[in-house]
Design a protein around this motif. Structure first.
Motif, PDB file in Angstrom:
ATOM      1  N   ILE A   1       3.792   8.832  -6.477  1.00  0.00           N
ATOM      2  CA  ILE A   1       2.710   8.236  -6.068  1.00  0.00           C
ATOM      3  C   ILE A   1       2.449   9.070  -4.554  1.00  0.00           C
ATOM      4  CG2 ILE A   1       1.724   6.117  -4.893  1.00  0.00           C
ATOM      5  CD1 ILE A   1       3.374   4.747  -7.169  1.00  0.00           C
TER       6      ILE A   1
ATOM      7  N   ASN B   1      -0.866  11.034  -3.200  1.00  0.00           N
ATOM      8  CA  ASN B   1      -1.545  11.159  -1.787  1.00  0.00           C
ATOM      9  C   ASN B   1      -1.608  12.104  -0.922  1.00  0.00           C
ATOM     10  OD1 ASN B   1      -1.979   8.405  -2.652  1.00  0.00           O
ATOM     11  ND2 ASN B   1      -0.540   7.355  -1.829  1.00  0.00           N
TER      12      ASN B   1
ATOM     13  N   GLU C   1      -0.744   2.150  -2.155  1.00  0.00           N
ATOM     14  CA  GLU C   1      -1.403   1.802  -3.440  1.00  0.00           C
ATOM     15  C   GLU C   1      -2.494   1.002  -3.165  1.00  0.00           C
ATOM     16  OE1 GLU C   1      -0.598   2.576  -6.941  1.00  0.00           O
ATOM     17  OE2 GLU C   1      -0.166   4.016  -5.869  1.00  0.00           O
ATOM     18  N   LYS C   2      -2.597  -0.002  -2.337  1.00  0.00           N
ATOM     19  CA  LYS C   2      -3.781  -0.577  -2.255  1.00  0.00           C
ATOM     20  C   LYS C   2      -5.112   0.112  -1.608  1.00  0.00           C
ATOM     21  CE  LYS C   2      -2.549  -4.198   0.480  1.00  0.00           C
ATOM     22  NZ  LYS C   2      -2.262  -5.301   1.206  1.00  0.00           N
TER      23      LYS C   2
ATOM     24  N   LYS D   1      -6.241   6.658  -5.172  1.00  0.00           N
ATOM     25  CA  LYS D   1      -5.243   5.879  -5.472  1.00  0.00           C
ATOM     26  C   LYS D   1      -5.826   5.161  -6.723  1.00  0.00           C
ATOM     27  CE  LYS D   1      -4.071   4.279  -0.651  1.00  0.00           C
ATOM     28  NZ  LYS D   1      -4.515   3.429   0.506  1.00  0.00           N
TER      29      LYS D   1
ATOM     30  N   HIS E   1      -3.787   1.954 -10.332  1.00  0.00           N
ATOM     31  CA  HIS E   1      -4.168   1.170  -9.061  1.00  0.00           C
ATOM     32  C   HIS E   1      -3.649  -0.480  -9.238  1.00  0.00           C
ATOM     33  CE1 HIS E   1      -5.702  -0.889  -5.833  1.00  0.00           C
ATOM     34  NE2 HIS E   1      -6.577  -1.628  -6.652  1.00  0.00           N
ATOM     35  N   HIS E   2      -3.043  -1.053  -8.324  1.00  0.00           N
ATOM     36  CA  HIS E   2      -2.649  -2.313  -8.229  1.00  0.00           C
ATOM     37  C   HIS E   2      -2.930  -2.788  -6.632  1.00  0.00           C
ATOM     38  CE1 HIS E   2       1.360  -2.436  -6.700  1.00  0.00           C
ATOM     39  NE2 HIS E   2       1.434  -1.179  -7.232  1.00  0.00           N
TER      40      HIS E   2
ATOM     41  N   GLY F   1      -0.774  -4.021  -4.929  1.00  0.00           N
ATOM     42  CA  GLY F   1       0.374  -4.123  -3.976  1.00  0.00           C
ATOM     43  C   GLY F   1       1.042  -5.103  -4.139  1.00  0.00           C
TER      44      GLY F   1
ATOM     45  N   LEU G   1       6.013  -3.258 -10.469  1.00  0.00           N
ATOM     46  CA  LEU G   1       5.894  -1.840 -10.931  1.00  0.00           C
ATOM     47  C   LEU G   1       6.851  -1.682 -12.045  1.00  0.00           C
ATOM     48  CD1 LEU G   1       5.897   0.144  -7.709  1.00  0.00           C
ATOM     49  CD2 LEU G   1       3.872  -0.298  -9.058  1.00  0.00           C
TER      50      LEU G   1
END
Length: 708
Positions: A554, A558, A615-616, A679, A694-695, A697, A701
């Motif tokens: 992840i 980014n 992630e958010k 994301k 995407h979630h 936060g 997981l």
């Protein structure tokens, strides 16, 4: 002491990972620095050769080479993550300060992040899961079971039981104790001693209020204090008539095994039949199943010829006492939080197995598929058998201190778990020392236990341990955010200068500009990202394994995405900026170089905001409550304006027009859009192609071997 002296201080899981990350980044930076210097020098020499000036050197040429060397050194300075220790220390210190407000004293800074990676907590029962305020609620004697009510002194036992039995019971409690009754400031009696001793003395005071008078009437000849191996305490006393009597108390099954008689209703000793022994065992188990700690009291009359030794067997059982230690409020919820966070909670206690199971079920520790064992059964197993048992082991009862130490050692060395251990006694010190993180109790804990621990839980509450774990996870993820941000800056700065050196023979970012970016990235970036507070979503994800990579896929998504965007933008500005922005005149080159520098800085400013959450999409959530982050952002922008507008000669910049300022800020702001798009890209993990989409936060997981 021997156990405590074994083994040195191991590096924490995060330290091991960061050492690897820092080494790799440093090597890459060194390679780019050397390459950039070689490319710039080669191009410079090629120009001199082409103009047939290789033999003619001026001070200007020497200064050019010196400038190339300065740029190479600066690239190395930018690349080497000297801000990483700063980010780690800031994050840990910030967490340490906040945990002080939450009743946790962190003795070793690294303990914060280690607790965040904990996959297992081995907790004791008394005082941690329970309130440590013990009260006798039931007593069995002379074949009768009675409920004890403190508001009815003297009426605990029925009138059918003789005064002789009551007197023997009072003697067994008052004469065989390590506690003391003293007068408080208000004139009331206060009991000083361990919680179990206090509970027994409170029972004795219901029958006989004058503790000191009972003690003065008798003479104590010999005492064998309670210890965790024998699980009993005994005393030899001379009674007022001159006769000798030994009193014994301790773990119910241990004391019952040393008794062959039972006190009758008239106070005399009568032989204990097998049927009576089974009945007493059932009484003990019945008390234990009600989550009561069971203590047995016994006595034996001794010949004066045996004055020097306390007998080891053939005692007369007086009573079985059931002591209640209520579960602390909030413990069940805290255990549920741990289980949701992928942290296995195991209870290790010296109590009867039925008592331990009852408390464990009440706390939510013991589940239907879990196993409860006694310490004696555990220690008799081989290492391989222990490894097979441990995954389902949830309760260990009647354990010795070395059983706890052995369990922790197997979990760490054989099962590769990151283990947290709670303890309060001196005998817990080896396990506290052996664990990845030792948690000592601040109220009930001994000084030896506190010295061996990494964190002291000031309120002795299991809920506080969960708070430490949450802050630990926050430390770990904050450092990950910082590394993600730093690597993006590193990649863009190195690649921009390297490719520009290869293509045009000059570096768009000067040494001073790179050092300013380094300050933004390392010092201010560390301050901003390392002090983000935790959120509840951190306890809905599995712990980070000892062998999992620090830089996750992840993070790479980014980093690479943002780096590509910034490299494209800076490349276009470098080679097409004049035409696109219609820059003309004598200051066109200076304006363009300043614009590139300004755009690069604003890309980092907005990417720092992006890095608040990996992630958010909504990275602004909670930003206003983080005043440190806001202050860093405001300071960075303010200093950037000062550098561009007022420090031109020093920083190789020129003042920019309002339009060019807008261009810089807008290009930087697009990083937010790029971050949101990135994301939304799912990350494939492992062979089974589990997806992390995407979630917000706050969702768990995927866990398991593929997470690595």
């Amino acid at each position: 002491m021997v156990t405590l002296s074994e083994g040195g201080e191991d590096e924490t899981p995060l330290q091991v990972k960061l050492n690897g990350v820092a080494t790799i980044i440093g090597k890459i930076g060194l390679a780019f620095a050397i390459l950039t210097f070689l490319v710039l020098t080669s191009r410079f020499l090629a120009v001199k050769v082409s103009h047939d000036r290789i033999r003619k050197w001026s001070m200007s040429d020497v200064l050019n080479l010196l400038n190339f060397f300065a740029i190479a050194v600066t690239i190395l300075v930018v690349a080497v993550p000297e801000g990483l220790p700063l980010a780690v220390t800031l994050s840990l210190a910030f967490a340490m300060k906040k945990l002080m407000n939450d009743k946790a004293l962190v003795r070793h800074l690294s303990a914060c992040e280690t607790m965040g990676s904990a996959s297992c907590i081995c907790t004791d029962k008394t005082g941690t899961l329970t309130t440590n305020h013990m009260v006798v609620t039931k007593i069995w004697t002379c074949g009768e079971e009675k409920r004890v009510e403190s508001n009815k002194p003297g009426h605990v036992l029925s009138s059918s039981i003789s005064e002789k039995v009551t007197k023997t019971l009072v003697h067994a409690i008052f004469l065989n104790t390590g506690a003391e009754v003293v007068k408080g400031k208000d004139g009331k009696n206060e009991i000083l001693g361990s919680p179990t001793e206090t509970a027994l003395l409170e029972l004795g005071l219901l029958f006989q209020r004058d503790f000191r008078a009972q003690r003065k009437e008798s003479k104590t000849i010999k005492v064998e204090p309670f210890n965790s191996v024998k699980k009993k305490m005994s005393v030899l006393v001379m009674l007022p008539g001159g006769s000798l009597r030994a009193f014994l108390k301790g773990a119910s099954e241990v004391i019952l095994g040393l008794c062959d008689k039972i006190v009758g209703k008239d106070g005399d000793s009568v032989p204990m039949s097998e049927e009576q022994r089974k009945h007493i065992t059932n009484v003990i188990n019945g008390f234990a199943c009600e989550a009561l700690r069971t203590i047995c009291l016994a006595f034996k009359d001794v010949d004066k010829t045996s004055e020097e030794s306390i007998p080891e067997n053939n005692y007369t059982l007086i009573a079985v006492v059931g002591i209640k230690d209520p579960v602390r409020p909030g413990v069940k919820e805290a255990v549920e939080t741990c289980l949701a966070a992928g942290i296995v909670v195991r209870m290790v206690t010296g109590d009867n197995i039925n008592t331990a199971k009852a408390i464990a079920k009440e706390c939510g520790i013991l589940t239907d598929d879990g196993i409860a064992v006694e310490g004696s059964d555990f220690r008799d197993k081989s290492t391989q058998e222990m490894k097979e048992l441990i995954p389902k082991l949830q309760v260990m009862a009647r354990s010795l201190p070395m059983d706890k130490h052995k369990l922790v050692t197997i979990l760490r060395k054989e099962c590769n778990e990151i283990v947290a251990v709670t303890g309060d006694g001196t005998n817990d010190a080896p396990a506290l020392h052996e664990a990845d993180i030792g948690l000592a109790m601040g109220i009930a804990g001994t000084e030896v236990a506190k010295e061996s621990a990494d964190v002291v839980i000031m309120d002795d509450n299991f809920t506080t341990i969960v708070t430490v774990a949450k802050w630990g996870r926050s430390v770990y993820i904050n450092i990950q955010k910082f590394v993600q941000f730093q690597l993006t800056v590193n990649i863009v700065a190195l690649m921009t200068n390297f490719f520009s050196a290869c293509i045009s023979g000059s570096a768009p970012l000067t040494a001073v500009q790179l050092l300013w970016v380094n300050m933004i990235m390392d010092t201010l970036g560390a301050l901003a990202l390392a002090t983000e507070p935790p959120h509840d979503g951190l306890m809905k994800q599995p712990p980070v394994g000892r062998n999992e990579r620090f830089i996750t896929k992840i993070m790479w998504r980014n980093i690479v995405g943002q780096s590509i965007y910034q490299l494209i933008v800076l490349g276009v500005l470098e080679f097409q900026g004049k035409q696109l922005l219609n820059l003309n005149g004598p200051h066109a080159d200076a304006n363009l170089k300043t614009l590139i520098f300004n755009t690069f800085v604003f890309c980092q400013v907005f990417n720092e905001i992006n890095s608040r959450d990996m992630e958010k999409i909504n990275i602004f959530q909670g930003m206003l409550s983080s005043w440190v982050f806001i202050m860093v952002m405001v300071s960075t922008v303010t200093f950037q304006i000062v550098i561009v507008e007022f420090l031109g000669e020093f920083a190789d910049t020129v003042p920019l027009s309002r339009e060019l300022w807008m261009v810089s800020v807008l290009i930087g702001a697009v990083s937010l859009v790029v971050g949101a798009v990135l994301k939304c890209i799912p990350v494939y993990i492992g062979k089974n192609t589990h997806l992390i989409k995407h979630h917000d936060g706050y969702e768990p997981l995927p866990s398991g071997p593929d997470m690595a």
